[in-house]
Design a protein around this motif. Structure first.
Motif, PDB file in Angstrom:
ATOM      1  N   UNK A  97      49.862  41.305   2.012  1.00 44.81           N
ATOM      2  CA  UNK A  97      48.506  41.808   1.779  1.00 44.81           C
ATOM      3  C   UNK A  97      47.791  42.036   3.114  1.00 44.81           C
ATOM      4  N   UNK A  98      48.009  41.134   4.071  1.00 42.54           N
ATOM      5  CA  UNK A  98      47.393  41.276   5.388  1.00 42.54           C
ATOM      6  C   UNK A  98      47.908  42.532   6.100  1.00 42.54           C
ATOM      7  N   UNK A  99      49.227  42.750   6.027  1.00 37.29           N
ATOM      8  CA  UNK A  99      49.817  43.934   6.664  1.00 37.29           C
ATOM      9  C   UNK A  99      49.293  45.209   6.002  1.00 37.29           C
ATOM     10  N   UNK A 100      49.227  45.196   4.677  1.00 38.51           N
ATOM     11  CA  UNK A 100      48.731  46.368   3.955  1.00 38.51           C
ATOM     12  C   UNK A 100      47.304  46.697   4.370  1.00 38.51           C
ATOM     13  N   UNK A 101      46.450  45.691   4.442  1.00 43.19           N
ATOM     14  CA  UNK A 101      45.052  45.927   4.810  1.00 43.19           C
ATOM     15  C   UNK A 101      44.933  46.434   6.242  1.00 43.19           C
ATOM     16  N   UNK A 102      45.727  45.850   7.146  1.00 44.47           N
ATOM     17  CA  UNK A 102      45.671  46.252   8.546  1.00 44.47           C
ATOM     18  C   UNK A 102      46.183  47.675   8.763  1.00 44.47           C
ATOM     19  N   UNK A 103      47.125  48.097   7.939  1.00 41.05           N
ATOM     20  CA  UNK A 103      47.815  49.381   8.169  1.00 41.05           C
ATOM     21  C   UNK A 103      47.502  50.434   7.105  1.00 41.05           C
TER      22      UNK A 103
END
Length: 222
Positions: free
Chosen positions: A23-29
């Protein structure tokens, strides 16, 4: 339904880091992801579960035409699809109850789509041995088509202690999830397993670079 419920619980565990990290990667990217995906796509999710992960994509994609969640748990699939159709009234939701590793018929959206995009999160590709993984990805490529794309989650190698905690949770939910397989065999295939005669055993196999989960018999059985 029981397995789907247990898996949703697993995804909330403190030691099961994959959903939070993803979820963190998705939000960042997300800006880069939607830019690569393009507009008016047909989004296809393998192993959609509760359809919660895909909402970030649907919120940011430019005019997505349709969404096909594919899952083997019909009850959860139908409920999640109804909720998603209500939340995104302009989106055509086309649920498919199937095993996405096998053959299935993909619905055709009513409106024209610019391209197919497969969403395959959760590092589930790690569940395949190399040869089946290659075959699976080849099938996905055919489904996407020449102009299509695939957004896939892959976990990286890390401290074996972190992996051990992730798949041997203190509450025993992962164990219950795997032991539920024996109950399914009993109920659906006429088996006579006693689940109490087995225990969950998960470990990191450094030779294969993977986590393995086994059901170990606690006594001699036929």
């Amino acid at each position: 339904a029981a397995g789907a419920y247990l898996f949703e619980l697993i995804c909330t565990l403190d030691d099961y880091y994959i959903p939070r990290t993803e979820a963190m990667i998705m939000k960042d990217c997300i800006s880069e992801i939607v830019g690569l995906a393009g507009r008016e796509v047909f989004l296809i999710e393998y192993g959609s579960g509760s359809c919660n992960k895909v909402r970030l994509l649907l919120d940011e994609l430019e005019m997505p035409v349709a969404y096909a969640p594919i899952d083997i748990s019909r009850e959860q699939l139908e409920q999640a699809s109804l909720e998603l159709a209500s939340a995104y009234p302009a989106l055509e939701v086309l649920p498919v109850c199937a095993d996405y590793t096998g053959s299935f018929e993909l619905p055709v959206p009513q409106r024209r789509c610019c391209r197919n995009i497969i969403y395959f999160p959760g590092s589930t590709i790690s569940n395949f041995d190399p040869v089946p993984a290659k075959r699976f990805l080849e099938n996905a490529a055919r489904l996407c088509g020449v102009e299509g794309g695939m957004l896939i989650g892959v976990d990286l190698k890390k401290d074996p202690a972190v992996l051990h905690r992730a798949y041997n949770d203190r509450r025993g939910i992962t164990a219950a999830f795997n032991l539920n397989l024996l109950k399914r065999i009993n109920a659906e295939l006429g088996g006579d397993f006693n689940p109490d005669a087995f225990e969950h055993y998960a470990f990191y196999n450094p030779g294969e670079n993977r986590v393995e989960m086994h059901l170990v018999s606690l006594r001699e059985q036929e």
